[in-house]
Design a protein around this motif. Structure first.
Motif, PDB file in Angstrom:
ATOM      1  N   VAL A 220       0.798  -1.233   0.000  1.00  0.00           N
ATOM      2  CA  VAL A 220       0.000   0.000   0.000  1.00  0.00           C
ATOM      3  C   VAL A 220       0.828   1.280   0.000  1.00  0.00           C
ATOM      4  CG1 VAL A 220      -1.909  -1.167   1.160  1.00  0.00           C
ATOM      5  CG2 VAL A 220      -0.220   0.056   2.544  1.00  0.00           C
ATOM      6  N   SER A 221       2.151   1.171   0.203  1.00  0.00           N
ATOM      7  CA  SER A 221       2.973   2.388   0.317  1.00  0.00           C
ATOM      8  C   SER A 221       4.204   2.305  -0.585  1.00  0.00           C
ATOM      9  CB  SER A 221       3.413   2.601   1.764  1.00  0.00           C
ATOM     10  OG  SER A 221       4.401   3.616   1.847  1.00  0.00           O
ATOM     11  N   ARG A 222       4.241   3.153  -1.605  1.00  0.00           N
ATOM     12  CA  ARG A 222       5.425   3.210  -2.485  1.00  0.00           C
ATOM     13  C   ARG A 222       6.648   3.683  -1.698  1.00  0.00           C
ATOM     14  NH1 ARG A 222       5.905   2.765  -7.755  1.00  0.00           N
ATOM     15  NH2 ARG A 222       7.781   3.585  -8.782  1.00  0.00           N
ATOM     16  N   ALA A 225       8.170   0.790   0.009  1.00  0.00           N
ATOM     17  CA  ALA A 225       8.873  -0.080  -0.939  1.00  0.00           C
ATOM     18  C   ALA A 225      10.239   0.498  -1.300  1.00  0.00           C
ATOM     19  CB  ALA A 225       8.029  -0.273  -2.195  1.00  0.00           C
ATOM     20  N   VAL A 226      10.279   1.804  -1.546  1.00  0.00           N
ATOM     21  CA  VAL A 226      11.541   2.462  -1.904  1.00  0.00           C
ATOM     22  C   VAL A 226      12.528   2.387  -0.740  1.00  0.00           C
ATOM     23  CG1 VAL A 226      12.604   4.670  -2.475  1.00  0.00           C
ATOM     24  CG2 VAL A 226      10.491   3.975  -3.624  1.00  0.00           C
ATOM     25  N   GLY A 232       9.336  -4.387  -8.053  1.00  0.00           N
ATOM     26  CA  GLY A 232       8.346  -5.325  -8.576  1.00  0.00           C
ATOM     27  C   GLY A 232       7.137  -4.576  -9.112  1.00  0.00           C
ATOM     28  N   PRO A 233       6.154  -5.307  -9.631  1.00  0.00           N
ATOM     29  CA  PRO A 233       4.993  -4.665 -10.237  1.00  0.00           C
ATOM     30  C   PRO A 233       4.058  -4.001  -9.231  1.00  0.00           C
ATOM     31  CG  PRO A 233       4.718  -7.044 -10.218  1.00  0.00           C
ATOM     32  CD  PRO A 233       6.115  -6.771  -9.775  1.00  0.00           C
ATOM     33  N   ILE A 234       4.192  -4.360  -7.943  1.00  0.00           N
ATOM     34  CA  ILE A 234       3.367  -3.724  -6.913  1.00  0.00           C
ATOM     35  C   ILE A 234       4.290  -3.028  -5.929  1.00  0.00           C
ATOM     36  CG2 ILE A 234       1.652  -4.039  -5.096  1.00  0.00           C
ATOM     37  CD1 ILE A 234       0.721  -6.565  -6.513  1.00  0.00           C
ATOM     38  N   MET A 235       4.368  -1.715  -6.062  1.00  0.00           N
ATOM     39  CA  MET A 235       5.136  -0.911  -5.107  1.00  0.00           C
ATOM     40  C   MET A 235       4.188   0.149  -4.553  1.00  0.00           C
ATOM     41  SD  MET A 235       8.757  -0.465  -7.114  1.00  0.00           S
ATOM     42  CE  MET A 235       9.382   0.658  -5.852  1.00  0.00           C
TER      43      MET A 235
END
Length: 297
Positions: A220-222, A225-226, A232-235
């Motif tokens: 739910v949170s880019r 992820a960063v 990946g396709p879901i960030m």
């Protein structure tokens, strides 16, 4: 209802009114939600239950139900049976739970001779909207399927993808949630998540992107992820959150609603018609959102 969410609801209005069969209709919040949905052009209704109780409740709460047909039933069990039969015979498009236990209405739904069970798995897909974040998420399964195995999880995804597509999400991003982002044989949820990802790559789960294992924050949170260096396709862009079991899903959705201000709606999918199966304690707004969700199927 703030203007933003009102606009969201209005955008979901179907081109033609749907008919809702409400089982055990002496439920003030369900009646209020149906009246609002009718005034917005979504539905008309067949009210199944004790006629005197329904009329008394409507009068006490200043609800105009004069254009709803009341189908008198002597008990809640009878109301569930009658409401299901109205859907089965095509008089109603949507089944809705009123002041009745979920187990009682589902028993009528699943009856082999008179029910409306479909060919696949019956699952609950929750639709959450955040007015603050202006974001919508689909969660499954927080109410019906308790401990899905791998094959059942694939069917839960298919049901959720179908609902997401009815909202205009052409290729939904599906996150099978785990505690970590790597495959760990000692953690069964990660094994299933990786298997679902591989099934998606092989085309066995189609019309979506499944990426896992993946944790809630990455889904739910880019920014998360960063910071974690996860690619990946879901960030942060997940549309559908798939839970490993009902405890994880149920507690997550309650936390999001109670502490995050998310507005909850939900539909049971897999029967011959959508089923609005809110808790008896859910608000009028939640029930209205669920009706709107069901109308889009």
């Amino acid at each position: 209802m703030n203007k933003e969410f009102l606009d969201v609801i209005k955008s979901m209005c179907p081109s033609e009114q749907r008919t809702v069969a409400l089982a055990a209709a002496d439920d003030v919040d369900a009646l209020r939600a149906l009246c609002v949905a009718r005034d917005m052009g979504f539905v008309n209704a067949l009210l199944c239950g004790d006629e005197n109780k329904i009329k008394k409740l409507a009068h006490e709460n200043d609800l105009d139900i004069s254009d709803f047909e009341i189908v008198h039933c002597d008990s809640d069990i009878d109301a569930a049976r009658v409401a299901v039969s109205l859907v089965r015979t095509g008089r109603a498009d949507i089944l809705m739970k009123g002041l009745i236990h979920s187990s009682d209405i589902l028993r009528a739904v699943l009856n082999r001779e008179s029910g409306i069970r479909g060919d696949g798995v019956l699952s609950h897909v929750s639709v959450l909207y955040s007015p603050l974040l202006k974001r919508r998420l689909f969660l499954t399964d927080i109410a019906m399927v308790m401990y899905p195995d791998l094959q059942t999880k694939s069917m839960l995804i298919r049901n959720a993808v179908g609902l997401a597509q009815s909202f205009g999400v052409t290729v939904p991003r599906v996150a099978p949630l785990c505690a970590v982002e790597v495959l760990n044989p000692a953690m069964p949820a990660t094994v299933d998540a990786d298997a679902l990802h591989q099934m998606n790559l092989r085309g066995e789960i189609a019309n979506c992107i499944v990426s896992g294992p993946i944790s809630f924050d990455i889904a739910v949170s880019r920014a998360a992820a960063v910071k974690k260096g996860v690619t990946g396709p879901i960030m942060g862009d997940a549309d559908i959150l798939l839970f490993d079991d009902i405890e994880a899903g149920n507690n997550t959705i309650k936390a999001m609603v109670q502490y995050g201000g998310w507005i909850f709606g939900g539909v049971v999918i897999g029967a011959r018609a959508p089923i609005v199966l809110n808790s008896r304690s859910d608000s009028e707004l939640s029930k209205l959102f669920s009706i709107a969700c069901a109308c889009g199927i």
